[in-house]
Scaffold this motif. Structure first.
Motif, PDB file in Angstrom:
ATOM      1  N   THR A 151      67.064  43.536  60.200  1.00 53.42           N
ATOM      2  CA  THR A 151      68.105  44.319  59.537  1.00 53.42           C
ATOM      3  C   THR A 151      69.423  43.578  59.516  1.00 53.42           C
ATOM      4  OG1 THR A 151      68.439  45.374  61.659  1.00 53.42           O
ATOM      5  CG2 THR A 151      67.105  46.570  60.048  1.00 53.42           C
ATOM      6  N   THR A 152      69.585  42.774  60.545  1.00 54.07           N
ATOM      7  CA  THR A 152      70.836  42.004  60.596  1.00 54.07           C
ATOM      8  C   THR A 152      70.546  40.644  61.173  1.00 54.07           C
ATOM      9  OG1 THR A 152      73.028  41.898  61.570  1.00 54.07           O
ATOM     10  CG2 THR A 152      71.335  43.000  62.849  1.00 54.07           C
ATOM     11  N   LEU A 153      71.479  39.744  61.045  1.00 59.89           N
ATOM     12  CA  LEU A 153      71.241  38.399  61.565  1.00 59.89           C
ATOM     13  C   LEU A 153      71.316  38.402  63.080  1.00 59.89           C
ATOM     14  CD1 LEU A 153      70.902  35.372  60.755  1.00 59.89           C
ATOM     15  CD2 LEU A 153      73.352  35.183  61.247  1.00 59.89           C
TER      16      LEU A 153
END
Lengths: 196, 849
Positions: free
Chosen positions: B57-59
């Protein structure tokens, strides 16, 4: 071949040799046939030339010294008895033989006699001492060409230093025996099994 | 020490916990015991793959990717743990003095296994056959092959083979049949094992294990013959074990009814195929290695790697062809060692040596630890008192019977019989090890109902032999006063005398006209000289060896001498002083020798200098123990050095081969040259003696002396003076040798490219050009003759003597061949071709012409 040789060799002679050297009957006859085939002069003795004709000895660094060892001092012929006596030095040491007659004279193949044989190979002038010179000669015979004299000299010095206990810078036979404590005496025996 | 222990325990706990838990969560359902190394990889990697596929979902800056590396991580950790065990064990010298390391390693394996068991309630890690046979065993075998003392091995090959083949068959058959008999007699209650299964079990138990034997015997230091027989047996009996195991495995599958004579014959045939096929594969790979190392000059960095890769490939190839892999790798190592050592750079040779030891020792450690760990598993423990105890008893008893009987027969053909005490040790050294365990695990549970009982019995046997026999071995050896390996350094005189005896023996054999037992060996050597060496050894290797090593050993010797004298003078403080002495010496040497031999690569000197300083430990050591150790090492090194020179240069008698215990020295066949030298020397001496005979000085015993004196007078006129090079200082005592050496050099030019550098601009000659070079070489009169010329007014060698003198290598080779083929009856004929007859002027000796 063996039968022809044994005909030439009298039985009692074989018996005597047997007693003296410990070789078995068949070994003696086989060696006798070898002896006669070496004996080009066919006079029952071997000369130096007879020995020198064995090609393998020419490429043995100690070949000529060993040939000399076959000859009693001052003589240049050796008969079959003498030939066998020298060869007997190289029979394996047998334990039971020693036990049989401890009082009798030491057999030719005893450890001491084997070492004595080697000692004689060093000791050219037969003064019962190995001098530095004699040692060097043997060394020189046994090493390749690319070792320097200086080094050989130091090896000889060190050798004598190691073995010499009484400080006369010579190696006497006693010292020789002591120093050769570890010499693997088993390698100084020829398997004469091919003869038996 | 205690803190160390605690720390390690803690580490291990931690490790176990994390490793075990993670694996348990992941593989609990599979519940198989195959996890230790690569084997579990398939499931692990797929699992890891699954994790990665999850959408992000995110880095993430940092992620926990245990599953990516879990297998590799565990492998590395396990290796570390095993080695740490070894470290701890080796730290306690007083313990290892009494208990062999292998036994201690197994015990630490018990502890580790217990910890895993405590954490997991099941055995997650155990030694799987795949890991053992493909990742742990090969390097041990390669190492033992590569460092095999070849001479010792081949001289005792007969005995080794008898023990390995017949002894192993005997062990297998007797154990299987006896167990079966006892079963029939009702000694073990209700077991579902048939005769064939018993035999199968017998065959896997039969083999003495190389790893265990090596581990125990290494520490006991028995005499080398005893060692090589037991160790060689353990290596070579693998072929037999594999065959027996496969055959009986197949028989078990077939079932008793379907075994007929044809199958049995097939079994016997397969033995030969497996054993010889395996050896052949190994030999092929050995040759390949030698060929490869001939041309790896430009990639010196990875040069050592080839040995390992090819060795491993030889193992795998044999395995692929269902041949004996152990035999293959053993022979690969045995064959390539000589050429590899000569072909590769010195530093690469050292690298191979050390890396080999690292791998072998490392995996040996791992094997023992895992043998211990494997035991802590409830599943495999099926107790059957009768079966287990009887197995132990039979193994022990039949080993004794087998060894005694076979050795009794062998002793009748041995020059130096194996003594009774040695036989006891041989029997007692019949250790079973991981190979048996690996094979037992390989058994098919469907076919053999009592597989677990067999595994359990195997483990007990392994523990019994390795731990109990291992521990008692040393006291037993002491108690029985078995001849130990000779640690006393042989004095120089002894060395010389030994050598002398060897020459004498050969001479006596020749005189008494017998084909020595070295007949085959000399045949092999000729073959090797003619085909193998030129093919497998790069020419520069010979050259390098001949000179640099010369210098190196000279240096060593001098250094050692200096060391001795200085050490004697200054007591224990010599380390400090000696350091500077070495530096001085090094400088001196550099200046001295680089002038004389521009060829010698400076880095060699530097290397050696560095080696010295390294070995010398320039820092005065504080710890007394350390100090003593260093002293001892020094003394050994110095003895080795002093003797090295002799070793290097003494003519080999035909019978003598040095065996390869000494790792640092590569020996090259210089025999042909030697033969030539000796021959010319002998001929000269004889000529001299003829001369002296003519002059009326004829005491035969002074031949040599006499010739020497003459030589001295002569030398100034001789041409050979100018030809002597390098280290011939022209010491008066040795004029005699000067000529010889020159003759040795000159006449050996054409074929021995190693000599080439002595002649400026000579370059490396191609042996193929020998015939072309020969005439030019004749023009360059052999000093042998050149020296005799000044005397020609008195004595001149006959034309025939000149013509016949084998100063061409071709003739020498012919001569060498004749040497082996000439038998007593035809010597006369040969002589006329071979020997320069005596010089013409003096009357020919009687009956010669």
């Amino acid at each position: 071949m063996g039968s022809r040789a044994s005909r030439l060799l009298r039985e009692e002679e074989i018996e005597e040799i047997k007693k003296e050297t410990g070789f078995s009957h068949s070994q003696i006859t086989r060696l006798y046939s070898r002896f006669t085939s070496l004996d080009k002069g066919e006079n029952g003795t071997l000369s130096r030339e007879d020995f020198q004709r064995i090609p393998e000895l020419a490429i043995n660094p100690l070949g000529d010294r060993i040939i000399n060892a076959f000859f009693p001092e001052g003589e240049d012929q050796v008969n079959f008895r003498g030939f066998m006596r020298t060869l007997a030095h190289f029979r394996p040491i047998e334990d039971n033989e020693k036990n049989k007659n401890p009082s009798a004279t030491e057999p030719l193949n005893s450890r001491t006699n084997k070492l004595l044989f080697a000692f004689r190979l060093y000791d050219l002038d037969r003064d019962d001492k190995i001098s530095r010179d004699e040692l060097l000669q043997v060394l020189r015979m046994m090493v390749g060409v690319n070792i320097s004299d200086e080094q050989l000299g130091s090896i000889a010095d060190r050798t004598i230093q190691e073995a010499d206990t009484n400080g006369d810078s010579c190696i006497s036979f006693n010292e020789f025996i002591k120093a050769s404590f570890v010499v693997n005496i088993h390698i100084c025996t020829v398997v004469f099994s091919f003869l038996s | 020490m205690a803190t160390l222990w605690r720390f390690t325990l803690f580490l291990c706990m931690l490790l176990m916990a994390c490793g075990g838990l993670s694996l348990a969560s992941q593989e609990a359902e599979t519940r198989n015991t195959q996890t230790e190394t690569g084997t579990g990889s398939s499931s692990n990697t797929t699992g890891g793959g699954g994790h990665e596929a999850a959408p992000i979902t995110t880095l993430p800056i940092v992620t926990w990717k245990w599953h990516h590396i879990s297998v590799q991580y565990l492998v590395a950790l396990w290796v570390l743990v095993c080695w740490l065990c070894k470290l701890i064990i080796e730290a306690n010298h007083n313990v290892t003095n009494y208990i062999p390391e292998s036994a201690l390693l197994i015990c630490s394996g018990f502890i580790l296994g217990g910890m895993i068991w405590g954490a997991d309630k099941m055995q997650t890690f155990s030694l799987s056959p795949t890991v053992f046979f493909y990742f742990l065993l090969p390097q041990i075998i390669l190492d033992s092959g590569y460092h095999m003392p070849n001479k010792l091995f081949f001289t005792n090959l007969g005995a080794i083979l008898v023990h390995a083949v017949i002894g192993t068959c005997w062990n297998a058959a007797s154990l299987g049949l006896s167990l079966w008999g006892c079963h029939m007699g009702g000694a073990m209650g209700d077991l579902d094992i048939g005769l064939l299964q018993y035999l199968l079990f017998g065959s896997l138990m039969a083999a003495v294990d190389p790893v265990a034997v090596l581990a125990v015997f290494d520490q006991v230091h028995v005499n080398e013959v005893l060692f090589i027989i037991v160790f060689g047996e353990s290596l070579l009996n693998d072929g037999v074990t594999v065959v027996l195991f496969n055959v009986f495995d197949a028989f078990v599958s077939l079932g008793g009814g379907r075994i007929n004579a044809a199958e049995i014959v097939k079994g016997i045939v397969s033995f030969f195929v497996v054993a010889f096929g395996g050896s052949l594969v190994g030999i092929a790979f050995g040759i390949l290695i030698a060929l490869l190392t001939r041309c790896t000059k430009n990639i010196q960095i990875i040069e050592p790697g080839f040995i390992f890769v090819m060795g491993y490939l030889s193992y795998l190839t044999a395995e692929m062809l269902s041949l004996s892999a152990i035999l293959s790798t053993t022979f690969c190592g045995v064959l390539c060692q000589k050429y590899v050592r000569a072909n590769m750079d010195e530093s690469s040779v050292q690298t191979v040596k050390y890396a080999m030891k690292v791998f072998a020792n490392g995996s040996e450690t791992i094997i023992f630890v895992f043998l211990g760990i494997s035991a802590i598993d409830k599943v495999i423990w099926v107790w059957n008192t009768g079966f287990i105890l009887l197995t132990l008893l039979f193994i022990f008893v039949y080993r004794f019977i087998g060894v005694f009987f076979l050795q009794w027969i062998l002793n009748r053909y041995r020059l130096v019989p194996i003594e009774l005490i040695d036989m006891v040790i041989m029997s007692y050294g019949g250790l079973r090890g991981a190979v048996a365990y690996g094979l037992a695990v390989l058994l098919d549970e469907n076919k053999i109902k009592e597989k677990n009982l067999m595994i359990c019995t195997t483990l007990i046997v392994v523990y019994f032999t390795v731990i109990l026999q291992g521990i008692t071995m040393k006291p037993l050896v002491m108690w029985l006063k078995v001849k130990r390996a000779e640690v006393t350094e042989v004095s120089l005189l002894e060395k010389m005398t030994n050598k002398m005896f060897n020459h004498t023996l050969v001479a006596i054999e020749d005189i008494s006209g017998q084909i020595g037992d070295n007949y085959f060996r000399s045949k092999w050597r000729h073959f090797e000289e003619k085909w193998m060496t030129p093919l497998l050894m790069k020419p520069s290797a010979r050259k390098k060896q001949d000179e640099v090593f010369d210098v190196f050993h000279q240096l060593n010797l001098k250094d050692a001498m200096e060391y001795v004298t200085e050490g004697e003078r200054s007591g224990s403080l010599e380390f400090v002083r000696n350091d500077s002495a070495i530096l001085d010496f090094k400088k001196k040497l550099e200046s001295e020798y680089t002038e004389v031999i521009p060829d010698i690569p400076p880095y060699m000197i530097n290397n050696h200098g560095a080696m010295f300083t390294m070995g010398r430990d320039p820092i005065p050591s504080v710890s007394l123990e350390m100090h003593e150790q260093t002293m001892k090492a020094m003394r050994e090194a110095e003895a080795v050095n002093a003797h090295h020179l002799l070793d290097q240069h003494l003519y080999k008698s035909r019978k003598q081969y040095r065996h390869g215990f000494s790792r640092s020295d590569f020996k090259i066949n210089r025999d042909e040259k030697e033969v030539q030298e000796i021959f010319q020397r002998t001929m000269r001496n004889r000529l001299e003696s003829f001369k002296s005979a003519k002059m009326g000085v004829s005491p035969p015993k002074t031949i040599v002396k006499h010739s020497k004196k003459e030589q001295q007078e002569k030398i100034p006129n001789g041409k050979s003076m100018s030809k002597t090079k390098l280290c011939h200082s022209g010491d008066e005592d040795f004029e005699f040798s000067e000529g010889d050496s020159a003759s040795g050099y000159d006449s050996s030019y054409p074929s021995f490219s190693m000599r080439a550098t002595y002649r400026p601009g000579g370059g490396i000659e191609n042996p193929a050009f020998v015939p072309d070079l020969y005439p030019t070489d004749l023009l360059q009169i052999p000093p042998w003759l050149a020296e005799s010329e000044p005397d020609s007014s008195m004595v001149a060698p006959s034309l025939r003597a000149q013509a016949n003198l084998p100063n061409s290598p071709m003739e020498m080779r012919r001569m060498g061949l004749l040497r082996t083929s000439t038998r007593s009856t035809d010597t006369k004929q040969m002589n006329n071709d071979q020997f320069p007859p005596p010089p013409t002027p003096p009357p020919p000796p009687s009956g010669h012409m």
